[in-house]
Design an enzyme around this catalytic site. Sequence first.
Site, PDB file in Angstrom:
ATOM      1  N   ASP A  42       0.850  -1.183   0.000  1.00 40.63           N
ATOM      2  CA  ASP A  42       0.000   0.000   0.000  1.00 40.63           C
ATOM      3  C   ASP A  42       0.890   1.239   0.000  1.00 40.63           C
ATOM      4  O   ASP A  42       1.676   1.434   0.924  1.00 40.63           O
ATOM      5  CB  ASP A  42      -0.877  -0.055   1.261  1.00 40.63           C
ATOM      6  CG  ASP A  42      -1.778   1.133   1.461  1.00 40.63           C
ATOM      7  OD1 ASP A  42      -1.667   2.137   0.725  1.00 40.63           O
ATOM      8  OD2 ASP A  42      -2.610   1.074   2.388  1.00 40.63           O
ATOM      9  N   ILE A  43       0.769   2.067  -1.020  1.00 37.51           N
ATOM     10  CA  ILE A  43       1.593   3.276  -1.131  1.00 37.51           C
ATOM     11  C   ILE A  43       1.428   4.177   0.097  1.00 37.51           C
ATOM     12  O   ILE A  43       2.383   4.816   0.515  1.00 37.51           O
ATOM     13  CB  ILE A  43       1.263   4.048  -2.446  1.00 37.51           C
ATOM     14  CG1 ILE A  43       2.259   5.181  -2.689  1.00 37.51           C
ATOM     15  CG2 ILE A  43      -0.153   4.586  -2.444  1.00 37.51           C
ATOM     16  CD1 ILE A  43       3.566   4.767  -3.248  1.00 37.51           C
ATOM     17  N   ASN A  49      -5.219  13.251 -10.241  1.00 36.11           N
ATOM     18  CA  ASN A  49      -5.898  13.759 -11.425  1.00 36.11           C
ATOM     19  C   ASN A  49      -5.563  15.239 -11.512  1.00 36.11           C
ATOM     20  O   ASN A  49      -5.055  15.830 -10.559  1.00 36.11           O
ATOM     21  CB  ASN A  49      -7.404  13.471 -11.410  1.00 36.11           C
ATOM     22  CG  ASN A  49      -8.133  14.186 -10.301  1.00 36.11           C
ATOM     23  OD1 ASN A  49      -8.003  15.398 -10.128  1.00 36.11           O
ATOM     24  ND2 ASN A  49      -8.919  13.449  -9.546  1.00 36.11           N
ATOM     25  N   VAL A 101      -5.377   5.466  -6.164  1.00 33.83           N
ATOM     26  CA  VAL A 101      -4.251   5.965  -5.373  1.00 33.83           C
ATOM     27  C   VAL A 101      -4.532   7.389  -4.879  1.00 33.83           C
ATOM     28  O   VAL A 101      -4.300   7.723  -3.718  1.00 33.83           O
ATOM     29  CB  VAL A 101      -2.948   5.934  -6.202  1.00 33.83           C
ATOM     30  CG1 VAL A 101      -1.824   6.686  -5.503  1.00 33.83           C
ATOM     31  CG2 VAL A 101      -2.520   4.502  -6.467  1.00 33.83           C
ATOM     32  N   ASP A 102      -5.041   8.230  -5.760  1.00 33.71           N
ATOM     33  CA  ASP A 102      -5.312   9.627  -5.433  1.00 33.71           C
ATOM     34  C   ASP A 102      -6.260   9.732  -4.236  1.00 33.71           C
ATOM     35  O   ASP A 102      -5.992  10.454  -3.264  1.00 33.71           O
ATOM     36  CB  ASP A 102      -5.903  10.322  -6.663  1.00 33.71           C
ATOM     37  CG  ASP A 102      -5.919  11.833  -6.573  1.00 33.71           C
ATOM     38  OD1 ASP A 102      -5.180  12.407  -5.753  1.00 33.71           O
ATOM     39  OD2 ASP A 102      -6.664  12.444  -7.359  1.00 33.71           O
ATOM     40  N   SER A 155      -0.645   5.541 -13.902  1.00 33.43           N
ATOM     41  CA  SER A 155      -1.525   5.333 -15.068  1.00 33.43           C
ATOM     42  C   SER A 155      -1.992   3.903 -15.267  1.00 33.43           C
ATOM     43  O   SER A 155      -2.747   3.632 -16.198  1.00 33.43           O
ATOM     44  CB  SER A 155      -0.887   5.856 -16.359  1.00 33.43           C
ATOM     45  OG  SER A 155      -0.858   7.267 -16.362  1.00 33.43           O
ATOM     46  N   GLY A 181      -3.966   2.118 -13.388  1.00 32.80           N
ATOM     47  CA  GLY A 181      -5.289   1.834 -12.830  1.00 32.80           C
ATOM     48  C   GLY A 181      -6.385   2.285 -13.773  1.00 32.80           C
ATOM     49  O   GLY A 181      -6.509   1.770 -14.881  1.00 32.80           O
ATOM     50  N   TYR A 213      -6.560   4.738 -15.610  1.00 33.41           N
ATOM     51  CA  TYR A 213      -6.081   5.293 -16.887  1.00 33.41           C
ATOM     52  C   TYR A 213      -5.667   4.194 -17.860  1.00 33.41           C
ATOM     53  O   TYR A 213      -5.157   4.467 -18.931  1.00 33.41           O
ATOM     54  CB  TYR A 213      -4.947   6.286 -16.648  1.00 33.41           C
ATOM     55  CG  TYR A 213      -5.406   7.603 -16.039  1.00 33.41           C
ATOM     56  CD1 TYR A 213      -6.737   7.866 -15.760  1.00 33.41           C
ATOM     57  CD2 TYR A 213      -4.492   8.587 -15.750  1.00 33.41           C
ATOM     58  CE1 TYR A 213      -7.140   9.068 -15.210  1.00 33.41           C
ATOM     59  CE2 TYR A 213      -4.888   9.806 -15.203  1.00 33.41           C
ATOM     60  CZ  TYR A 213      -6.218  10.034 -14.936  1.00 33.41           C
ATOM     61  OH  TYR A 213      -6.618  11.228 -14.403  1.00 33.41           O
TER      62      TYR A 213
END
Length: 170
Positions: A9-10, A23, A32-33, A121, A123, A125
Amino acid sequence: MRVTLVEGDITAQQVDVIVNAANSSLLGGGGVDGAIHRKGGPAVLAECRALRASRYGRGLPTGQAVATTAGNLPARWVVHTVGPVHSAQEDRSALLRDCYANSLRVADELGAATIAFPLISAGVYRWPVEDAVRQALTVLRAADPAHLTEARLVLFGAPTYAVAQQVRAG
């Protein structure tokens, strides 16, 4: 700079900089965002709003990077970067590589020693995982920052981690 692959997990990485696959609005979102904004708390959102009100009124351009506080995350800073949406008709690989290069530059300018990247990108994207790993490793392996000593590529889930290990070995 040492480049490592980590499954996890980041938002749990104890590093100087956590990179956010943001985004362009900088105001949070999914994936993630959203996770970074939720765990980072109101301080991250407040600095992102200030950036929108000053330098990035139209949003952060794809491939660029900007830093904020990390709020409640186990890091000092969050570097936000906007990855490109994958396209079968147009090669946007340079923009994806710019995300990594510009994030490294911003982190190095902050004096950070350690940085953790998500797979930008890959995920919503829709960038193919294998190529996303290849693009990331191309930039991270070639980098020669002044301060950074470790870059982690944090892969979410065992299948993604396995692909990353294959790409690294190949």
